[in-house]
Design an enzyme around this catalytic site. Structure first.
Site, PDB file in Angstrom:
ATOM      1  N   THR A 183       0.841  -1.204   0.000  1.00  0.00           N
ATOM      2  CA  THR A 183       0.000   0.000   0.000  1.00  0.00           C
ATOM      3  C   THR A 183       0.874   1.252   0.000  1.00  0.00           C
ATOM      4  O   THR A 183       0.664   2.178  -0.792  1.00  0.00           O
ATOM      5  CB  THR A 183      -0.934  -0.011   1.229  1.00  0.00           C
ATOM      6  OG1 THR A 183      -1.737  -1.195   1.155  1.00  0.00           O
ATOM      7  CG2 THR A 183      -1.831   1.207   1.280  1.00  0.00           C
TER       8      THR A 183
ATOM      9  N   ASN B 128      -4.686  -9.516  -8.150  1.00  0.00           N
ATOM     10  CA  ASN B 128      -4.893 -10.244  -6.896  1.00  0.00           C
ATOM     11  C   ASN B 128      -6.163 -11.084  -6.884  1.00  0.00           C
ATOM     12  O   ASN B 128      -6.244 -12.083  -6.178  1.00  0.00           O
ATOM     13  CB  ASN B 128      -4.901  -9.276  -5.713  1.00  0.00           C
ATOM     14  CG  ASN B 128      -5.709  -8.043  -5.958  1.00  0.00           C
ATOM     15  OD1 ASN B 128      -5.503  -7.332  -6.939  1.00  0.00           O
ATOM     16  ND2 ASN B 128      -6.658  -7.781  -5.084  1.00  0.00           N
TER      17      ASN B 128
ATOM     18  N   GLN C  91       1.547  -9.292  -5.991  1.00  0.00           N
ATOM     19  CA  GLN C  91       1.121 -10.697  -6.108  1.00  0.00           C
ATOM     20  C   GLN C  91       2.142 -11.543  -6.872  1.00  0.00           C
ATOM     21  O   GLN C  91       1.996 -12.761  -6.948  1.00  0.00           O
ATOM     22  CB  GLN C  91      -0.237 -10.780  -6.824  1.00  0.00           C
ATOM     23  CG  GLN C  91      -1.402 -10.255  -6.017  1.00  0.00           C
ATOM     24  CD  GLN C  91      -1.748 -11.144  -4.820  1.00  0.00           C
ATOM     25  OE1 GLN C  91      -1.505 -12.348  -4.811  1.00  0.00           O
ATOM     26  NE2 GLN C  91      -2.336 -10.548  -3.801  1.00  0.00           N
TER      27      GLN C  91
ATOM     28  N   SER D  71       5.521  -6.643  -1.433  1.00  0.00           N
ATOM     29  CA  SER D  71       5.099  -6.755  -0.036  1.00  0.00           C
ATOM     30  C   SER D  71       5.490  -8.125   0.505  1.00  0.00           C
ATOM     31  O   SER D  71       5.149  -9.154  -0.085  1.00  0.00           O
ATOM     32  CB  SER D  71       3.578  -6.571   0.024  1.00  0.00           C
ATOM     33  OG  SER D  71       3.130  -6.777   1.330  1.00  0.00           O
TER      34      SER D  71
ATOM     35  N   THR E 113      12.675   5.059  11.703  1.00  0.00           N
ATOM     36  CA  THR E 113      13.629   4.035  12.133  1.00  0.00           C
ATOM     37  C   THR E 113      13.364   2.712  11.417  1.00  0.00           C
ATOM     38  O   THR E 113      12.225   2.272  11.327  1.00  0.00           O
ATOM     39  CB  THR E 113      13.532   3.855  13.668  1.00  0.00           C
ATOM     40  OG1 THR E 113      13.805   5.117  14.258  1.00  0.00           O
ATOM     41  CG2 THR E 113      14.517   2.814  14.181  1.00  0.00           C
TER      42      THR E 113
ATOM     43  N   CYS F 270      -8.800  -7.139   1.182  1.00  0.00           N
ATOM     44  CA  CYS F 270      -9.057  -5.747   1.558  1.00  0.00           C
ATOM     45  C   CYS F 270     -10.496  -5.371   1.250  1.00  0.00           C
ATOM     46  O   CYS F 270     -10.952  -4.301   1.592  1.00  0.00           O
ATOM     47  CB  CYS F 270      -8.120  -4.822   0.797  1.00  0.00           C
ATOM     48  SG  CYS F 270      -6.469  -5.464   0.716  1.00  0.00           S
TER      49      CYS F 270
HETATM   50  N1  PLP Z   1      -1.364  -4.578  -4.300  1.00  0.00           N
HETATM   51  C1  PLP Z   1      -1.866  -5.811  -4.495  1.00  0.00           C
HETATM   52  C2  PLP Z   1      -1.984  -6.338  -5.885  1.00  0.00           C
HETATM   53  C3  PLP Z   1      -2.269  -6.582  -3.408  1.00  0.00           C
HETATM   54  O1  PLP Z   1      -2.781  -7.801  -3.600  1.00  0.00           O
HETATM   55  C4  PLP Z   1      -2.161  -6.028  -2.097  1.00  0.00           C
HETATM   56  C5  PLP Z   1      -2.652  -6.772  -0.911  1.00  0.00           C
HETATM   57  O2  PLP Z   1      -3.642  -7.476  -0.973  1.00  0.00           O
HETATM   58  C6  PLP Z   1      -1.605  -4.741  -1.955  1.00  0.00           C
HETATM   59  C7  PLP Z   1      -1.219  -4.047  -3.085  1.00  0.00           C
HETATM   60  C8  PLP Z   1      -1.435  -4.125  -0.606  1.00  0.00           C
HETATM   61  O3  PLP Z   1      -0.282  -4.673   0.013  1.00  0.00           O
HETATM   62  P1  PLP Z   1      -0.053  -4.553   1.591  1.00  0.00           P
HETATM   63  O4  PLP Z   1      -1.001  -5.489   2.239  1.00  0.00           O
HETATM   64  O5  PLP Z   1       1.375  -4.953   1.798  1.00  0.00           O
HETATM   65  O6  PLP Z   1      -0.262  -3.128   1.942  1.00  0.00           O
END
Ligand code: PLP
Length: 380
Positions: free
Chosen positions: A70, A155, A183, A203, A241, A328
């Site tokens: 994110t 995703n 992903q 991520s 940090t 999400c």
């Molecule tokens: N982008 C994609 C394609 C994702 O699938 C996700 C999480 O589901 C994110 C961004 C967000 O990542 P994070 O959970 O590390 O903030």
């Protein structure tokens, strides 16, 4: 319990956990302090950066640690190019909300954003992408910069986008190209030089690393403003940090996933086959969404006449974790924007679940999921 929601998050790699422990309990010094106690911490961060860079064929100085996908996505959408430049953004209709909502924010402050449509398997239409770039390029003033952002893999349906081709189109029109590879990293081979991208988001919790940590790849020479103001960490680009233990865990998890990529891929493709043939044997009719080019193990199924929510909760009662779309979005009961964008009929879209296998799943899991769906559906 059968966990089949690995696109939402994954189990922490045990070696990553072991590697993290000493940076939480013993080597807990602040990496910015000059004394000897912090020296080992600094060198752990340096090694992790090197290890991560190697995994995607980047240079270590091109890797910036963030809190996850994110943040990496928001950073690019909001901070790419000179502060005096006006942004013009081009993205796709099927991006994650970490891109879409960042774009909405940019629209509110006057930035033009175009959302490119996708095919019925979720592939971004190259022609529409190029036409849009051509038009924006022609109309752009000297202080306007075009930023394009197309995800590497979706995703919800797993579709892999033609990133190399899209990045090269973007560069023809002097635009920056960002890819949300959350992903994909750790699941398919990624070579940033080969792809030709300017920015790439990742991520750790999607590749068996810890939660709350990720990175942004920024190609040398690309203009990006600092994400937040504060200390001089990450060359003053991302103050705060360093989360040493998580950075170390992320590097170990990614390295382990990359080393076992081919064998995991073969295993996941086999799990997909077992699940589909078990569904077919039981006479369950479904549509499988997405493209043949997809993230191994990421499967989106639509069952006409069912509600994804109901299937999710019934499977949950049987000890099986799946998802209706992206994690999400679990509070949002509307048909997903991705399923709308691929033109899926509502009657199917409403009955969609995502089953995403990971390296810990077995063929028994795949068969159990099929028989559980059969048991749920036969009682209707
Ligand atoms: N982008 C994609 C394609 C994702 O699938 C996700 C999480 O589901 C994110 C961004 C967000 O990542 P994070 O959970 O590390 O903030």
């Amino acid at each position: 319990m059968i966990y089949a929601d690995n696109a939402a998050t994954t189990k922490l790699d045990y070696e990553a956990f072991e590697a993290m422990k000493s940076y939480l309990l013993e080597e807990y010094g602040n990496a910015s302090q000059p004394y000897f106690f912090s020296k080992k911490v600094r060198s752990a961060i340096k090694n992790a950066r090197l290890q991560i860079a190697r995994c995607i064929n980047a240079e270590p100085e091109e890797i910036f640690f963030t809190s996850g996908g994110t943040e990496s996505n928001n950073w690019v959408i909001k901070c790419a190019c000179e502060p005096t430049d006006k942004k013009i953004i081009i993205t796709s209709e099927i991006e994650h909300h970490a891109i879409l909502n960042a774009c909405k924010h940019m629209e509110k402050i006057g930035t033009s954003v175009t959302y490119i449509p996708v095919s019925d398997t979720g592939i971004v239409k190259e022609q529409a992408f190029e036409e849009c770039l051509k038009k924006q390029y022609k109309n752009a003033g000297s202080n306007e910069k075009i930023i394009t952002s197309i995800m590497l893999a979706n995703n919800e349906i797993g579709t892999i986008e033609p990133i190399k081709e899209l990045a090269s189109i973007a560069h023809k029109y002097g635009a920056y190209f960002h890819t949300d590879a959350v992903q994909a990293v750790g699941h398919i081979p990624i070579d940033v030089k080969e792809l030709g991208v300017d920015f790439l988001s990742a991520s750790a919790h999607k590749f068996n690393g810890p939660k709350g940590i990720g990175f942004l790849y920024v190609k040398k020479g690309t203009v990006l403003q600092p994400f937040n103001d504060g200390g001089s960490q990450e060359k003053g680009m991302r103050a705060g940090t360093e989360n040493t233990a998580s950075i170390v865990g992320m590097a170990v998890a990614l390295d382990n996933n990359i080393r076992t990529l081919r064998e995991n891929e073969a295993k996941l493709i086999e799990l997909e086959r077992v699940l589909e043939s078990s569904l077919n044997e039981k006479g369950i009719s479904y549509i499988r969404n997405g493209d043949t080019k997809h993230i191994p193990g990421n499967m989106s199924f639509s069952f006409r006449g069912w509600e994804g929510e109901v299937l999710l909760h019934r499977l949950d009662l049987m000890g099986i974790c799946v998802s209706t779309g992206s994690a999400c979005d679990s509070v949002n009961t509307e048909v997903s924007h991705v399923l709308k964008a691929i033109g899926l009929e509502d009657a199917y879209a409403e009955g969609t679940i995502r089953i995403s296998f990971g390296k810990n799943n077995t063929q028994e899991d795949a068969k159990k999921i099929a028989s559980s769906l059969y048991n749920i559906m036969k009682c209707k």
